[in-house]
Design a protein around this motif. Structure first.
Motif, PDB file in Angstrom:
ATOM      1  N   ASN A 308       0.889  -0.813  -0.035  1.00  0.00           N
ATOM      2  CA  ASN A 308       0.238   0.167  -0.206  1.00  0.00           C
ATOM      3  C   ASN A 308       1.251   1.339   0.144  1.00  0.00           C
ATOM      4  OD1 ASN A 308      -2.220  -1.652   0.691  1.00  0.00           O
ATOM      5  ND2 ASN A 308      -1.482  -1.698   2.028  1.00  0.00           N
ATOM      6  N   ILE A 309       0.641   2.198  -0.740  1.00  0.00           N
ATOM      7  CA  ILE A 309       1.485   2.951  -0.647  1.00  0.00           C
ATOM      8  C   ILE A 309       0.751   4.721  -1.032  1.00  0.00           C
ATOM      9  CG2 ILE A 309       2.710   4.689  -3.117  1.00  0.00           C
ATOM     10  CD1 ILE A 309       3.135   2.345  -4.068  1.00  0.00           C
ATOM     11  N   ILE A 310       1.279   5.029   0.200  1.00  0.00           N
ATOM     12  CA  ILE A 310       0.361   6.928   0.755  1.00  0.00           C
ATOM     13  C   ILE A 310       1.508   7.254  -0.298  1.00  0.00           C
ATOM     14  CG2 ILE A 310       0.524   9.170   2.419  1.00  0.00           C
ATOM     15  CD1 ILE A 310       0.377   4.891   3.277  1.00  0.00           C
ATOM     16  N   ALA A 311       1.542   8.555  -0.714  1.00  0.00           N
ATOM     17  CA  ALA A 311       2.135   8.313  -2.539  1.00  0.00           C
ATOM     18  C   ALA A 311       1.893  10.772  -1.576  1.00  0.00           C
ATOM     19  CB  ALA A 311       1.388   8.824  -3.696  1.00  0.00           C
ATOM     20  N   GLY A 312       2.749  10.627  -0.571  1.00  0.00           N
ATOM     21  CA  GLY A 312       3.260  11.706  -0.062  1.00  0.00           C
ATOM     22  C   GLY A 312       1.923  12.947  -0.779  1.00  0.00           C
ATOM     23  N   SER A 313       1.941  14.544  -1.671  1.00  0.00           N
ATOM     24  CA  SER A 313       0.863  14.147  -1.879  1.00  0.00           C
ATOM     25  C   SER A 313       1.236  15.680  -3.083  1.00  0.00           C
ATOM     26  CB  SER A 313       0.433  15.624  -1.370  1.00  0.00           C
ATOM     27  OG  SER A 313       1.430  16.792  -0.949  1.00  0.00           O
ATOM     28  N   MET A 314       0.215  15.731  -3.823  1.00  0.00           N
ATOM     29  CA  MET A 314       0.356  16.436  -5.411  1.00  0.00           C
ATOM     30  C   MET A 314      -0.341  17.147  -5.829  1.00  0.00           C
ATOM     31  SD  MET A 314       1.157  12.920  -7.803  1.00  0.00           S
ATOM     32  CE  MET A 314       0.145  11.715  -7.506  1.00  0.00           C
ATOM     33  N   PRO A 315      -0.641  18.176  -6.254  1.00  0.00           N
ATOM     34  CA  PRO A 315      -1.421  19.506  -6.202  1.00  0.00           C
ATOM     35  C   PRO A 315      -2.232  19.354  -7.820  1.00  0.00           C
ATOM     36  CG  PRO A 315       0.696  19.824  -7.614  1.00  0.00           C
ATOM     37  CD  PRO A 315       0.604  18.682  -6.950  1.00  0.00           C
ATOM     38  N   LEU A 316      -3.478  18.954  -7.591  1.00  0.00           N
ATOM     39  CA  LEU A 316      -5.003  19.083  -8.236  1.00  0.00           C
ATOM     40  C   LEU A 316      -5.713  20.074  -8.496  1.00  0.00           C
ATOM     41  CD1 LEU A 316      -6.148  16.239  -9.538  1.00  0.00           C
ATOM     42  CD2 LEU A 316      -7.810  16.119  -7.529  1.00  0.00           C
ATOM     43  N   LEU A 317      -5.931  20.341  -9.705  1.00  0.00           N
ATOM     44  CA  LEU A 317      -6.945  21.156 -10.699  1.00  0.00           C
ATOM     45  C   LEU A 317      -8.149  20.490 -10.822  1.00  0.00           C
ATOM     46  CD1 LEU A 317      -6.339  24.379 -11.374  1.00  0.00           C
ATOM     47  CD2 LEU A 317      -6.040  23.762 -13.948  1.00  0.00           C
ATOM     48  N   GLU A 318      -8.840  21.126 -10.399  1.00  0.00           N
ATOM     49  CA  GLU A 318     -10.566  20.983 -10.231  1.00  0.00           C
ATOM     50  C   GLU A 318     -11.277  21.898 -10.412  1.00  0.00           C
ATOM     51  OE1 GLU A 318     -11.091  16.250  -8.040  1.00  0.00           O
ATOM     52  OE2 GLU A 318     -11.245  18.522  -6.977  1.00  0.00           O
ATOM     53  N   ARG A 331      -2.655  -2.269  -2.428  1.00  0.00           N
ATOM     54  CA  ARG A 331      -2.347  -3.070  -4.238  1.00  0.00           C
ATOM     55  C   ARG A 331      -3.378  -4.150  -3.764  1.00  0.00           C
ATOM     56  NH1 ARG A 331       1.032  -5.494   1.065  1.00  0.00           N
ATOM     57  NH2 ARG A 331      -0.338  -5.494   2.913  1.00  0.00           N
ATOM     58  N   ASP A 332      -4.671  -3.429  -3.377  1.00  0.00           N
ATOM     59  CA  ASP A 332      -5.499  -3.939  -5.126  1.00  0.00           C
ATOM     60  C   ASP A 332      -5.952  -3.669  -6.218  1.00  0.00           C
ATOM     61  OD1 ASP A 332      -7.248  -2.442  -3.600  1.00  0.00           O
ATOM     62  OD2 ASP A 332      -8.617  -3.556  -2.473  1.00  0.00           O
ATOM     63  N   GLY A 333      -5.485  -2.490  -5.831  1.00  0.00           N
ATOM     64  CA  GLY A 333      -5.843  -1.660  -7.525  1.00  0.00           C
ATOM     65  C   GLY A 333      -6.663  -0.716  -6.543  1.00  0.00           C
ATOM     66  N   SER A 334      -7.450  -0.332  -5.717  1.00  0.00           N
ATOM     67  CA  SER A 334      -8.557   0.760  -5.399  1.00  0.00           C
ATOM     68  C   SER A 334      -7.390   1.804  -5.190  1.00  0.00           C
ATOM     69  CB  SER A 334      -9.151   0.324  -4.255  1.00  0.00           C
ATOM     70  OG  SER A 334      -8.168  -0.021  -3.255  1.00  0.00           O
ATOM     71  N   ILE A 335      -8.087   2.717  -4.895  1.00  0.00           N
ATOM     72  CA  ILE A 335      -7.521   4.485  -4.741  1.00  0.00           C
ATOM     73  C   ILE A 335      -8.973   5.339  -4.222  1.00  0.00           C
ATOM     74  CG2 ILE A 335      -6.907   6.287  -6.077  1.00  0.00           C
ATOM     75  CD1 ILE A 335      -5.818   4.619  -8.497  1.00  0.00           C
ATOM     76  N   ASP A 336      -7.495   6.013  -3.099  1.00  0.00           N
ATOM     77  CA  ASP A 336      -8.349   6.951  -2.164  1.00  0.00           C
ATOM     78  C   ASP A 336      -7.243   8.022  -2.024  1.00  0.00           C
ATOM     79  OD1 ASP A 336     -10.963   5.582  -1.230  1.00  0.00           O
ATOM     80  OD2 ASP A 336      -9.243   3.857  -0.486  1.00  0.00           O
ATOM     81  N   PHE A 362      -9.207   5.135   6.239  1.00  0.00           N
ATOM     82  CA  PHE A 362      -9.409   3.973   5.350  1.00  0.00           C
ATOM     83  C   PHE A 362      -9.494   2.483   5.754  1.00  0.00           C
ATOM     84  CE2 PHE A 362      -7.632   8.373   3.593  1.00  0.00           C
ATOM     85  CZ  PHE A 362      -9.104   8.706   2.801  1.00  0.00           C
ATOM     86  N   GLU A 363      -9.725   2.304   5.262  1.00  0.00           N
ATOM     87  CA  GLU A 363      -9.638   0.783   5.474  1.00  0.00           C
ATOM     88  C   GLU A 363      -8.977   0.301   4.708  1.00  0.00           C
ATOM     89  OE1 GLU A 363     -11.661  -1.180   8.265  1.00  0.00           O
ATOM     90  OE2 GLU A 363     -12.711   0.742   9.514  1.00  0.00           O
ATOM     91  N   THR A 364      -7.571  -0.827   4.841  1.00  0.00           N
ATOM     92  CA  THR A 364      -6.701  -1.670   4.046  1.00  0.00           C
ATOM     93  C   THR A 364      -6.608  -2.797   4.872  1.00  0.00           C
ATOM     94  OG1 THR A 364      -4.863  -1.388   5.891  1.00  0.00           O
ATOM     95  CG2 THR A 364      -5.846   0.848   4.384  1.00  0.00           C
ATOM     96  N   ASP A 365      -6.008  -3.596   3.935  1.00  0.00           N
ATOM     97  CA  ASP A 365      -5.820  -4.935   4.784  1.00  0.00           C
ATOM     98  C   ASP A 365      -5.063  -5.084   6.307  1.00  0.00           C
ATOM     99  OD1 ASP A 365      -3.222  -4.466   3.072  1.00  0.00           O
ATOM    100  OD2 ASP A 365      -3.851  -5.713   1.840  1.00  0.00           O
ATOM    101  N   ALA A 366      -4.238  -3.832   6.080  1.00  0.00           N
ATOM    102  CA  ALA A 366      -3.957  -3.523   7.439  1.00  0.00           C
ATOM    103  C   ALA A 366      -4.142  -2.724   8.389  1.00  0.00           C
ATOM    104  CB  ALA A 366      -2.045  -3.761   6.935  1.00  0.00           C
ATOM    105  N   GLY A 367      -5.007  -2.647   8.643  1.00  0.00           N
ATOM    106  CA  GLY A 367      -5.816  -1.963   9.788  1.00  0.00           C
ATOM    107  C   GLY A 367      -5.938  -0.432   9.549  1.00  0.00           C
ATOM    108  N   ARG A 368      -6.906   0.074   9.703  1.00  0.00           N
ATOM    109  CA  ARG A 368      -7.188   1.691   9.454  1.00  0.00           C
ATOM    110  C   ARG A 368      -6.705   2.751  10.020  1.00  0.00           C
ATOM    111  NH1 ARG A 368     -10.735  -1.376  13.080  1.00  0.00           N
ATOM    112  NH2 ARG A 368     -10.130  -0.234  15.173  1.00  0.00           N
ATOM    113  N   VAL A 369      -6.535   3.405   8.137  1.00  0.00           N
ATOM    114  CA  VAL A 369      -5.664   4.030   8.546  1.00  0.00           C
ATOM    115  C   VAL A 369      -5.811   5.806   8.341  1.00  0.00           C
ATOM    116  CG1 VAL A 369      -3.640   2.840   8.096  1.00  0.00           C
ATOM    117  CG2 VAL A 369      -5.177   4.005   5.995  1.00  0.00           C
TER     118      VAL A 369
END
Length: 511
Positions: A308-318, A331-336, A362-369
Motif C-alpha cells: 500500500n502506497i501513500i503517495a505523499g501529496s500532489m497538486p490537483l486542479l479541479e 495493493r488491490d488496485g483501489s485508490i483513495d 480508510f479501511e486497508t488490509d493492514a489496519g484503519r489509517v
C-alpha cells in the motif's frame, strides 16, 4: 495466615479439593448459605474445568474463582441468581456460550490485602481472551447497602461507591478491576438481605474478541510493517525519471515485506524544473498536469509490489481550483484520496491552493489509517475526528524547509499519537531544488511515533531516520497493543474525555 512468606501457586481446582474448598466457602459466605453442595462443585469441574481456579499457599487453598460459560445476548439482560444456579443447585453452564459468567470469587480473610482477588480476576480475563469470548459478566452483590438504605436510594448508593464516597467490598473491588456497571437487577438474590435483594450486572469486555471467520484471509492483521522513504529532491528530466526513482525505493520496501510505503508531501516537485521560467502560480499548475499519470502509475506499483502506497501529496486542479491531495494506492488496485484541509500561508500566497472539506479513515488490509498532510497534523481536532472513526495509524507526509518548521510537525505528530492512542508515521524530503521557485531547500527527519505508555518504547519513538539524509526506515507496529492501551493503559485518554463539555463538535463535523 502463616507468618512465613507465602508460597503461592495458581491452578485449576480438582475433585479432591472439595473439602478444603467447602470449608473456605463456609467461612467466607456464612451469611448467604455457605458452601455449595459437592455435586455442584463436581459438576462445575466436569463441565468447565478451565473455569475453576484456585490459589494455594504452601498447598493450602486460600482463594478461588468459579466460572461458567453463558450466552452473552441472554445474560447481558436482567436475570436472577436461579437463572445461573437453579433451585436444585444445578449450574446452567452452556458449553457453546460466548461469554464467561463469574459465579464467585473469594479469598480467606487472613489473606486479604495481598491483592489475591486481583490475581484471580486477571486469570479470568486471560481465560476469556484465550478462549476468544466476548466478555465476562457477573451479578454483583452490594452487601453494605443495607446500612444506608434509609438514607440513599440504591442508585445514589451506586454513584457514591463509584465516587469513593462510600465503600462496598464487592462493588468497589469490581470497579477497581475494570468492570463496568451495565444495569441494576432487582430480586437477583432475594435472601441477600444485606443487598436488599439488589445486584449489579457487571461487565468486562474482551477487546480482542473476534467473530468466527470463514477463512484465514478474513483475519485482521495485528502486526503491520511501515516503510518510509526520506526522499531527496534532485533534478529530474521526465515523469519516467521520477517513477524510476520511486520504484527503486518501493521495490526495496516490498523486499522487506512492508505493508505501507510513505512518501513526502510534494515529492514530485522536481518536475516543476522542466519549465524553470514559470512564476510560482504557473509552476504549481504545470506540476498538476502530471498528477493523474503519476497516480495511475503508482497504483500499478502498489499492485506489482504488493504494498500500500501513500503517495505523499500532489497538486490537483479541479474546476479552476487547485488542491493539495494525498493518494492512498491500495495493493488491490483501489485508490483513495485525502485533500489537505489546512493550507499554509505560503501555499495560499504563492500557489493559490484551496483546502479540502473532509477527513476520513480508510479501511486497508493492514489496519484503519488516516492521512494528515503536513500542516493538518498541527490541528488536534483532525486527529480526534480520525480517532472517533477508529483510526489505528495516521500517516503525515510533510515538506518543511527549516528545522523549526520540521519540529512543529514532529511535536504535533507525537501529540496526536498520545492523545488519540494510535501510531503516527511522518515522512519528509531532504536536499534542494535550486531551479524550482519556492521549493528550494528541505529539512526532514522522518519517524514513527507511538503512544506513551508501558506497552511502547520508553521515548514513544519506534524508529527515526538520520536528519537530512536520503534513506528508508522501517517500523513494526502492533495493533493489539492499542487495544490494551485503550482499556488497561496507565492513562486512557480516549475513555476519559469530557464528552459532556466538548464531545459534540467532532461528531457533528464527521456527520
Amino acid at each position: 495466615m502463616d507468618t512465613n512468606t507465602p508460597l503461592l501457586n495458581i491452578r485449576t481446582i480438582k475433585p479432591r479439593d472439595y473439602d478444603e474448598l467447602a470449608a473456605l466457602m463456609n467461612l467466607v459466605f456464612k451469611d448467604v448459605g455457605g458452601a455449595w453442595p459437592q455435586m455442584t462443585i463436581m459438576d462445575l469441574i466436569h463441565q468447565f474445568p478451565d473455569g475453576q481456579i484456585c490459589i494455594e499457599d504452601n498447598g493450602k487453598i486460600i482463594g478461588a474463582a468459579l466460572t461458567i460459560k453463558v450466552e452473552y445476548n441472554r445474560f447481558s439482560l436482567p436475570h436472577i441468581y436461579t437463572d445461573i444456579i437453579n433451585e436444585q443447585n444445578i449450574i446452567q453452564h452452556q458449553a457453546n456460550g460466548d461469554a464467561l459468567y463469574g459465579l464467585d470469587v473469594f479469598v480467606h480473610p487472613d489473606y486479604r490485602g495481598l491483592r489475591l482477588g486481583r490475581r484471580l480476576y486477571d486469570a479470568r480475563k486471560e481465560l476469556c481472551r484465550s478462549k476468544n469470548l466476548k466478555a465476562i459478566l457477573a451479578g454483583g452483590r452490594i452487601p453494605e447497602y443495607h446500612k444506608v438504605a434509609d438514607e440513599h436510594s440504591v442508585i445514589e448508593y451506586l454513584e457514591k461507591v463509584k465516587r469513593k464516597e462510600l465503600y462496598d467490598p464487592i462493588l468497589s473491588f469490581q470497579l477497581a478491576n475494570d468492570f463496568d456497571v451495565k444495569r441494576l437487577m432487582q430480586h437477583y438474590l432475594p435472601e441477600d438481605e444485606k443487598s436488599c435483594g439488589y445486584a449489579t450486572l457487571l461487565e468486562w469486555n474482551n477487546v480482542f474478541y473476534e467473530e468466527e471467520t470463514p477463512s484465514i484471509l478474513d483475519v485482521d492483521k495485528t502486526e503491520v510493517r511501515l516503510g518510509i522513504v526520506q526522499w531527496q529532491m534532485r533534478k529530474m528530466v521526465s515523469v519516467d525519471d521520477l517513477i524510476d526513482q520511486a520504484e527503486f525505493f518501493i521495490s526495496s520496501l516490498s523486499n522487506y515485506q512492508a505493508d505501507f510505503a510513505l512518501l513526502p508531501e510534494f515529492f514530485n516537485a522536481p518536475l516543476m524544473g522542466l519549465k524553470p521560467n514559470h512564476n510560482s502560480v504557473d509552476a504549481i499548475r504545470f506540476l498538476s498536469e502530471f498528477t493523474d499519470e503519476i497516480k495511475q502509475r503508482f497504483s500499478q506499483l502498489a499492485v506489482t509490489y504488493n504494498i500500500n502506497i501513500i503517495a505523499g501529496s500532489m497538486p490537483l486542479l479541479e474546476e479552476g481550483h487547485l488542491y493539495n491531495v494525498s493518494y492512498l494506492l491500495h495493493r488491490d488496485g483501489s485508490i483513495d484520496e485525502q485533500y489537505k484541509l489546512h493550507i499554509t500561508p505560503h501555499e495560499k500566497r504563492d500557489w493559490v491552493i484551496d483546502g479540502g472539506e473532509k477527513v476520513q479513515v480508510f479501511e486497508t488490509d493492514a489496519g484503519r489509517v488516516g492521512i494528515l498532510v503536513c500542516y493538518d497534523a498541527e490541528f488536534p481536532e483532525l486527529g480526534r475526528m480520525l480517532a472517533e472513526q477508529g483510526v489505528q495509524i495516521i500517516f503525515v507526509p510533510f515538506w518543511t524547509d527549516t528545522k523549526n518548521g520540521y519540529l512543529r510537525v514532529r511535536l504535533c505528530a507525537q501529540a496526536r499519537a498520545i492523545e488519540n492512542e494510535c501510531y503516527v508515521a511522518i515522512g519528509g524530503s531532504v536536499g534542494n531544488l535550486p531551479r524550482v521557485d519556492n521549493v528550494d531547500i528541505q529539512y526532514a527527519q522522518s519517524a514513527v511515533f507511538s503512544p506513551a505508555d508501558i506497552y511502547f518504547p520508553h521515548d514513544a519513538i519506534i524508529a527515526e531516520a538520520s536528519p537530512n539524509t536520503e534513506m528508508i526506515i522501517f517500523a513494526d507496529v502492533e495493533l493489539d497493543k492499542l487495544k490494551y492501551l485503550n482499556t488497561e493503559g496507565s492513562v486512557t485518554n480516549l475513555r476519559h474525555r469530557r464528552l459532556d463539555l466538548y464531545g459534540q463538535f467532532t461528531k457533528a463535523a464527521i456527520e
